[in-house]
Design a protein around this motif. Structure first.
Motif, PDB file in Angstrom:
ATOM      1  N   ALA A 126       0.817  -1.214   0.000  1.00  0.00           N
ATOM      2  CA  ALA A 126       0.000   0.000   0.000  1.00  0.00           C
ATOM      3  C   ALA A 126       0.852   1.265   0.000  1.00  0.00           C
ATOM      4  O   ALA A 126       0.411   2.309  -0.482  1.00  0.00           O
ATOM      5  CB  ALA A 126      -0.939  -0.006   1.203  1.00  0.00           C
ATOM      6  N   SER A 172      -6.484  -1.937  -6.194  1.00  0.00           N
ATOM      7  CA  SER A 172      -7.151  -0.665  -5.883  1.00  0.00           C
ATOM      8  C   SER A 172      -6.178   0.362  -5.302  1.00  0.00           C
ATOM      9  O   SER A 172      -6.233   1.542  -5.655  1.00  0.00           O
ATOM     10  CB  SER A 172      -8.300  -0.911  -4.904  1.00  0.00           C
ATOM     11  OG  SER A 172      -9.264  -1.753  -5.475  1.00  0.00           O
ATOM     12  N   HIS A 173      -5.258  -0.066  -4.416  1.00  0.00           N
ATOM     13  CA  HIS A 173      -4.388   0.929  -3.790  1.00  0.00           C
ATOM     14  C   HIS A 173      -3.421   1.532  -4.799  1.00  0.00           C
ATOM     15  O   HIS A 173      -3.062   2.715  -4.700  1.00  0.00           O
ATOM     16  CB  HIS A 173      -3.649   0.320  -2.598  1.00  0.00           C
ATOM     17  CG  HIS A 173      -2.732  -0.818  -2.942  1.00  0.00           C
ATOM     18  ND1 HIS A 173      -3.186  -2.119  -3.120  1.00  0.00           N
ATOM     19  CD2 HIS A 173      -1.389  -0.857  -3.151  1.00  0.00           C
ATOM     20  CE1 HIS A 173      -2.149  -2.895  -3.395  1.00  0.00           C
ATOM     21  NE2 HIS A 173      -1.061  -2.168  -3.434  1.00  0.00           N
ATOM     22  N   GLU A 180      -5.562   4.039  -7.072  1.00  0.00           N
ATOM     23  CA  GLU A 180      -5.775   5.325  -6.412  1.00  0.00           C
ATOM     24  C   GLU A 180      -4.478   6.143  -6.369  1.00  0.00           C
ATOM     25  O   GLU A 180      -4.506   7.366  -6.496  1.00  0.00           O
ATOM     26  CB  GLU A 180      -6.293   5.109  -4.991  1.00  0.00           C
ATOM     27  CG  GLU A 180      -7.669   4.458  -4.925  1.00  0.00           C
ATOM     28  CD  GLU A 180      -8.703   5.229  -5.711  1.00  0.00           C
ATOM     29  OE1 GLU A 180      -9.537   4.606  -6.387  1.00  0.00           O
ATOM     30  OE2 GLU A 180      -8.671   6.479  -5.673  1.00  0.00           O
ATOM     31  N   ARG A 181      -3.359   5.464  -6.227  1.00  0.00           N
ATOM     32  CA  ARG A 181      -2.066   6.163  -6.207  1.00  0.00           C
ATOM     33  C   ARG A 181      -1.806   6.842  -7.547  1.00  0.00           C
ATOM     34  O   ARG A 181      -1.404   8.021  -7.599  1.00  0.00           O
ATOM     35  CB  ARG A 181      -0.966   5.153  -5.877  1.00  0.00           C
ATOM     36  CG  ARG A 181       0.434   5.750  -5.790  1.00  0.00           C
ATOM     37  CD  ARG A 181       1.475   4.659  -5.600  1.00  0.00           C
ATOM     38  NE  ARG A 181       2.798   5.215  -5.484  1.00  0.00           N
ATOM     39  CZ  ARG A 181       3.402   5.499  -4.336  1.00  0.00           C
ATOM     40  NH1 ARG A 181       2.771   5.250  -3.203  1.00  0.00           N
ATOM     41  NH2 ARG A 181       4.619   6.012  -4.302  1.00  0.00           N
ATOM     42  N   ASP A 230      -1.509  -6.755  -7.901  1.00  0.00           N
ATOM     43  CA  ASP A 230      -0.623  -5.826  -7.213  1.00  0.00           C
ATOM     44  C   ASP A 230       0.830  -6.023  -7.633  1.00  0.00           C
ATOM     45  O   ASP A 230       1.729  -5.423  -7.044  1.00  0.00           O
ATOM     46  CB  ASP A 230      -0.764  -5.969  -5.696  1.00  0.00           C
ATOM     47  CG  ASP A 230      -0.441  -7.381  -5.206  1.00  0.00           C
ATOM     48  OD1 ASP A 230      -0.431  -7.589  -3.990  1.00  0.00           O
ATOM     49  OD2 ASP A 230      -0.197  -8.273  -6.046  1.00  0.00           O
TER      50      ASP A 230
END
Length: 438
Positions: free
Chosen positions: A142, A182-183, A186-187, A219
């Motif tokens: 994250a 998702s993380h 968003e980044r 990821d």
């Protein structure tokens, strides 16, 4: 001579591409030809015909051997790698799985079956913050960091955003998905807003990276999927989501026309490849003749970028028109939603006013009922007090009667005793009289 050397190198690369391509056939006359690629069925239930192999270049590293895709997908990956390398010289894009040579199931994937899916590694920075030369398949946490052995790497926002932009802005392939955790999504979107990227470009990236089932596992790489090309339909099939730039399934005539255009392009490509092979063979037989052929190829290659640029400009213009239409439709939908929201708020205010009026009427009725209940309670209490007074009076009368009855009973007992005594006296008197008579 530099242009000639570059032309020789380009001709050699194209010749190697010809020999590496699968699906070779024979046209009448015995010349070796290559059919255009064909994606059949869905991405998770299909096959691949006349595939194009992914080739390693200065800007792209094919991590896994013998991986194939459609012409559109392979071209997209090379163009995207070139676009990022232009912004960040030295960048090398790592490409993993595409599809097998004939498509179909490819372990461990559920998709990658019809030549329209590709796994692409992230661009990373090393511990000093310098760009790592090659894309890596690393699990990124994250906070944007990843580790391999004792080395620590950082997710490169700039190059990965440039890669997404290259995917969504490509004028020759329609991107449907770029799956990413998702993380990390968003980044990248936060980075785009931080550098004030165009809003329409951010919107396109948001659409293609939107979360779907299974994307949370991405990821360590991007998963790229393109829509069916017009020439591959209707054998090639797409599943939703269908973004605003999706053309949809064309008519049979459009499919035939696109197929003819693709076949013509494939034939032109085969002729160019044949010329290049001939030029290479002539180069081996004699330098002078080879140089003449190289000059011809160099002129052709010099003209090719201008033709490609013109085609890309036309394609970009069509995309811009489609985007404007899509944005217009989105604005109309937003206006309709605002109108519906205003009507909903007005209806809610009306319902709230009606409820308040009903509440006031109910409160007034409750107050009236409370007053009536208090009056009834007072009347009931008055009646109860009257009854209690009557009961007390009756109790007093009963006690007086009881006392009189007790006095009367006492008098009666005394009278009875007197009568008993009188009777006893008379009995004794009669007894004495009887005794005297005897």
């Amino acid at each position: 001579m530099d242009a000639r050397v570059a032309a020789v190198a380009a001709g050699a690369a194209l010749a190697l591409l010809v020999t590496a391509r699968a699906g070779a056939a024979q046209e009448p006359g015995g010349d070796e030809t290559l059919a255009d690629s064909q994606s059949v069925g869905y991405a998770d239930e299909g096959r691949l015909e006349h595939p194009f192999a992914i080739q390693t270049s200065d800007r792209l590293l094919a991590v896994k051997p013998q991986r194939f895709g459609t012409r559109e997908l392979v071209g997209l990956l090379h163009r995207a790698a070139d676009a990022v390398a232009r912004e960040a010289p030295g960048a090398v894009l790592a490409v993993g799985d595409l599809s097998s040579e004939t498509g179909g199931p490819l372990a461990p994937h559920g998709s990658h079956q019809s030549g329209r899916d590709a796994d692409v590694g992230f661009y990373m920075l090393d511990e000093s913050g310098a760009p790592h030369p090659r894309g890596l398949f690393l699990d990124v946490s994250a906070d944007g960091t990843a580790r391999r052995g004792g080395a620590r790497y950082l997710f490169d926002d700039a190059r990965n955003w440039a890669l997404l932009v290259a995917f969504v802005d490509d004028p020759m392939a329609e991107v449907q998905h770029v799956l990413i955790a998702s993380h990390l999504r968003e980044r990248l979107l936060a980075y785009a807003r931080r550098i004030e990227a165009p809003e329409d470009r951010i919107r396109r990236v948001e659409l293609v990276t939107r979360h779907i089932r299974g994307s949370e596992n991405h990821d360590d790489h991007f998963h790229v999927r393109i829509y069916c090309s017009v020439g591959d339909r209707p054998e090639c099939l797409d599943k939703p989501p269908l973004h605003p730039w999706y053309y949809g399934t064309p008519s049979p005539d459009a499919v035939v026309a696109a197929r003819v255009a693709d076949l013509q392009r494939a034939a032109a490509l085969r002729r160019a490849q044949a010329q290049q092979r001939q030029a290479l063979s002539e180069l081996l037989r004699g330098q002078a003749l080879a140089e003449a052929q190289i000059e011809i190829m160099a002129r052709e290659l010099a003209r090719e970028p201008s033709r490609q640029e013109a085609a890309e400009r036309r394609r970009a213009a069509r995309l811009t028109q489609d985007e404007r239409r899509a944005l217009g439709a989105l604005r109309r939908q937003e206006r309709e939603l605002r109108r519906q929201e205003a009507e909903h708020r007005a209806a809610e205010r009306g319902r709230a006013a009606n409820l308040a009026a009903d509440a006031r009427l109910w409160e007034e009725a409750e107050r009236r009922r409370a007053r009536e209940l208090r009056a009834t309670a007072r009347r009931f209490a008055d009646r109860e007090r009257g009854r209690a007074a009557e009961l007390r009076a009756a109790e007093r009368r009963a006690r007086a009667l009881l006392r009189r009855a007790e006095r009367q009973q006492a008098r009666d007992r005394l009278r009875a005793l007197e009568l008993l005594e009188e009777g006893e006296r008379l009995r004794r008197q009669r007894a004495r009289i009887a005794d005297r008579q005897r």
